[in-house]
Design an enzyme around this catalytic site. Sequence first.
Site, PDB file in Angstrom:
ATOM      1  N   PHE B 139       0.884  -1.158   0.000  1.00  0.00           N
ATOM      2  CA  PHE B 139       0.000   0.000   0.000  1.00  0.00           C
ATOM      3  C   PHE B 139       0.924   1.210   0.000  1.00  0.00           C
ATOM      4  CE2 PHE B 139      -2.558   3.353   1.903  1.00  0.00           C
ATOM      5  CZ  PHE B 139      -3.697   3.273   1.130  1.00  0.00           C
ATOM      6  N   ASP B 208       3.154  -4.808   8.537  1.00  0.00           N
ATOM      7  CA  ASP B 208       1.941  -4.000   8.468  1.00  0.00           C
ATOM      8  C   ASP B 208       0.760  -4.971   8.454  1.00  0.00           C
ATOM      9  OD1 ASP B 208      -0.349  -2.673   7.558  1.00  0.00           O
ATOM     10  OD2 ASP B 208       0.814  -1.222   6.408  1.00  0.00           O
ATOM     11  N   TYR B 233      -9.624   0.379  11.491  1.00  0.00           N
ATOM     12  CA  TYR B 233     -10.936   0.685  10.895  1.00  0.00           C
ATOM     13  C   TYR B 233     -11.370  -0.316   9.840  1.00  0.00           C
ATOM     14  CZ  TYR B 233      -7.615   3.325   7.939  1.00  0.00           C
ATOM     15  OH  TYR B 233      -6.543   3.712   7.185  1.00  0.00           O
ATOM     16  N   LYS B 234     -10.591  -1.363   9.627  1.00  0.00           N
ATOM     17  CA  LYS B 234     -10.988  -2.384   8.663  1.00  0.00           C
ATOM     18  C   LYS B 234     -11.652  -3.533   9.430  1.00  0.00           C
ATOM     19  CE  LYS B 234      -7.175  -0.988   5.635  1.00  0.00           C
ATOM     20  NZ  LYS B 234      -7.941  -0.362   4.547  1.00  0.00           N
ATOM     21  N   ARG B 382     -12.700  -5.448  -5.642  1.00  0.00           N
ATOM     22  CA  ARG B 382     -12.237  -5.967  -4.364  1.00  0.00           C
ATOM     23  C   ARG B 382     -13.445  -6.246  -3.477  1.00  0.00           C
ATOM     24  NH1 ARG B 382      -8.075  -2.797  -0.426  1.00  0.00           N
ATOM     25  NH2 ARG B 382     -10.000  -1.663  -0.071  1.00  0.00           N
TER      26      ARG B 382
END
Lengths: 406, 406
Positions: B139, B208, B233-234, B382
Amino acid sequence: MSETTYAQADAEGAGALAARAAALDAADPLAAVRDRFVLDDVVYLDGNSLGALPAAVPGRLDDVVRRQWGELRIRSWEESGWWTAPERIGDRIAPLVGAAPGQIVVGDSTSVNVFKAVVGAVRLAGEGRDEILVDATTFPTDGYIAESAARMTGCAVRPVAPADVPAALGPRTAAVLLNHVDYRTGRLHDLPSLTAAAHGAGAVAVWDLCHSAGALPVGLDEHGVDLAVGCTYKFLNGGPGSPAYLYVRSDLQERFDSPLPGWTSHAEPFGMRPAYEPAAGAVRGRVGTPDILSMLALEAALEVWDGVRIEEVRAKSLALTDFFLECVAAYVPGDRVVPVTPAAHAERGSQVALRCPDAGDVMKRLIARGVVGDFREPDVLRFGFTPLYVGFADAERAAGVLAQVL
Amino acid sequence: MSETTYAQADAEGAGALAARAAALDAADPLAAVRDRFVLDDVVYLDGNSLGALPAAVPGRLDDVVRRQWGELRIRSWEESGWWTAPERIGDRIAPLVGAAPGQIVVGDSTSVNVFKAVVGAVRLAGEGRDEILVDATTFPTDGYIAESAARMTGCAVRPVAPADVPAALGPRTAAVLLNHVDYRTGRLHDLPSLTAAAHGAGAVAVWDLCHSAGALPVGLDEHGVDLAVGCTYKFLNGGPGSPAYLYVRSDLQERFDSPLPGWTSHAEPFGMRPAYEPAAGAVRGRVGTPDILSMLALEAALEVWDGVRIEEVRAKSLALTDFFLECVAAYVPGDRVVPVTPAAHAERGSQVALRCPDAGDVMKRLIARGVVGDFREPDVLRFGFTPLYVGFADAERAAGVLAQVL
């Protein structure tokens, strides 16, 4: 003065001062703004640490949580304006600190923004400058972070009293990091002349506005400040630990080289490019995904400023702190507390700090009696005056309770 | 396959797969956890971007705002446990990523934590090591921040595909920064063996966990990971932009040298000392004043994990993504979408990425029909599967709608 004499003076003074307070409150053009906050019977003089709750916040945050997050979910990044919140809220803060739009971005903590600003300042200053002058009485985090910024950019930090900065500046000075108002004493430093002095030496001026933004005019643009940071949970009432902000003067933005180039400061954040290319404008100061709940609570909190001019706030702030000092002088035996906040208006922020040998205990007793200030090591009673919701009767009552507990 | 034939196969397959979905949902031991979230008729497959709202959050946050901030105000730093929230919530996350207590601290964004971790890793690696290997398909923010960390520590970044890391390691490798699950393809990288390889070369391993924490067992302690970061937050459902976290393995904490030594990581934060002295333990990873509203919303959100084992979540996640791939294979003409997520369980996170030439448009049509995933440049659909609230019928419906819109 004997105890009896003092008690009489106290009683007489109290009547007169209370009457003055009532008259001042009745004539206060900002009196109605108090209704924009959730308050109770406590005299809250700690708004310089954590501002009181603006009445608009709970409802707004509930909508953000239940509807924007709970129902729209991911769509809110666009539809609820989440993505652009850091710049939008920065523009809401801008007029309070004398900045034109497009120069302030909200996000991260003050400490993280100090890092961006000091490293950015050193890089703006260019080659051959390897010294950072830092306010010797700074709130500690600025000093710690400046040390780290210095270490990581090949510079050295030199602590200097703000008044001594002009003499300390030289051809090797890269940046100067100063507090607009000293967190402990409440002393207001001379931002225009110190900024001009830094510029005269070719250095970059970085100001920490934590204790001035929302309490007095800052005039960032007018005085040519280069970079500035500040928190939003003191006189801006954004809530506990609400996001801080970074100001980068517009003509410096193109050269601003952030040490924290996170994806949301990329020119094309959703392009997912392997190479970093900084966005133009204030957006360049962003780092990671913005912290939406806290940020939108802050946005709601800033609505208390609708129709309020910072000059009015400053006028009331000075009147309040003058009056509080007068009440303290009248009520409290002269040797018991010693003001450390300057008497001169030009040198005073929006708080009154009183030196008192047993300040820690005294503050506990004050709080128990409904007067909330705070204690700062080693011997300071700190009383913050937020003109938007503190009145003159509050100041008189606080001084009276202080006299009682001493 | 002609259109007619496909339509028949679709109709027959749909009946059988829908029945299978119903049976799988009926037997799902995590089915009841769905009631801990606020959901609607939408098939929400974007929890790998923003997790759905846990039902406990709105009420908790309202209490934090109205009572803790509005009534107790400054007292809440102690009385409501605000001050210690970063460590306390870190300990709440710890079991989900296989960490013993005292090693995780919550705060700042993922990007800021990547900076702390990579600079910290280089400093732990010691002299003579000046190369940082970074996941070439990372990312973007990890890459941008690693570049900055490298620049500020005299290192160079070398992008490497995770599988090529063992061959790229050498005596100059200071640190390796890898994603546990690739954000775009959903590929799960081999954390145990890559960590061991880094250690074998004397390098520090930084992971990560943004796309793995909360979706599958991580085993930080078990596999000897040095440092790790992740967002909340995922799959941890903390809310938009909720604070990230930093893991520093306990035996490294004393040597962990943060580039962001803010005042709340000081051994005596209220001592207001001019010299920085780092706190012991996970607290050393803190920086500025913690962002309380977002942090306590996250704390409430983490209650959905009560009684849930991450191994159960992983089992359901694999069953869900298997089943979705099966439905897609059955419903969608073979050449229209191509899975890029690995078929092997050992290489799959909790999302399915499908390559599709017109992915951007297709995702818009899916969203319009109540199936929410997301689009990633240049051609990826996705679909994230959060086992706590996504069921097998959701997977079947999503595949069916996908077939319709294609």
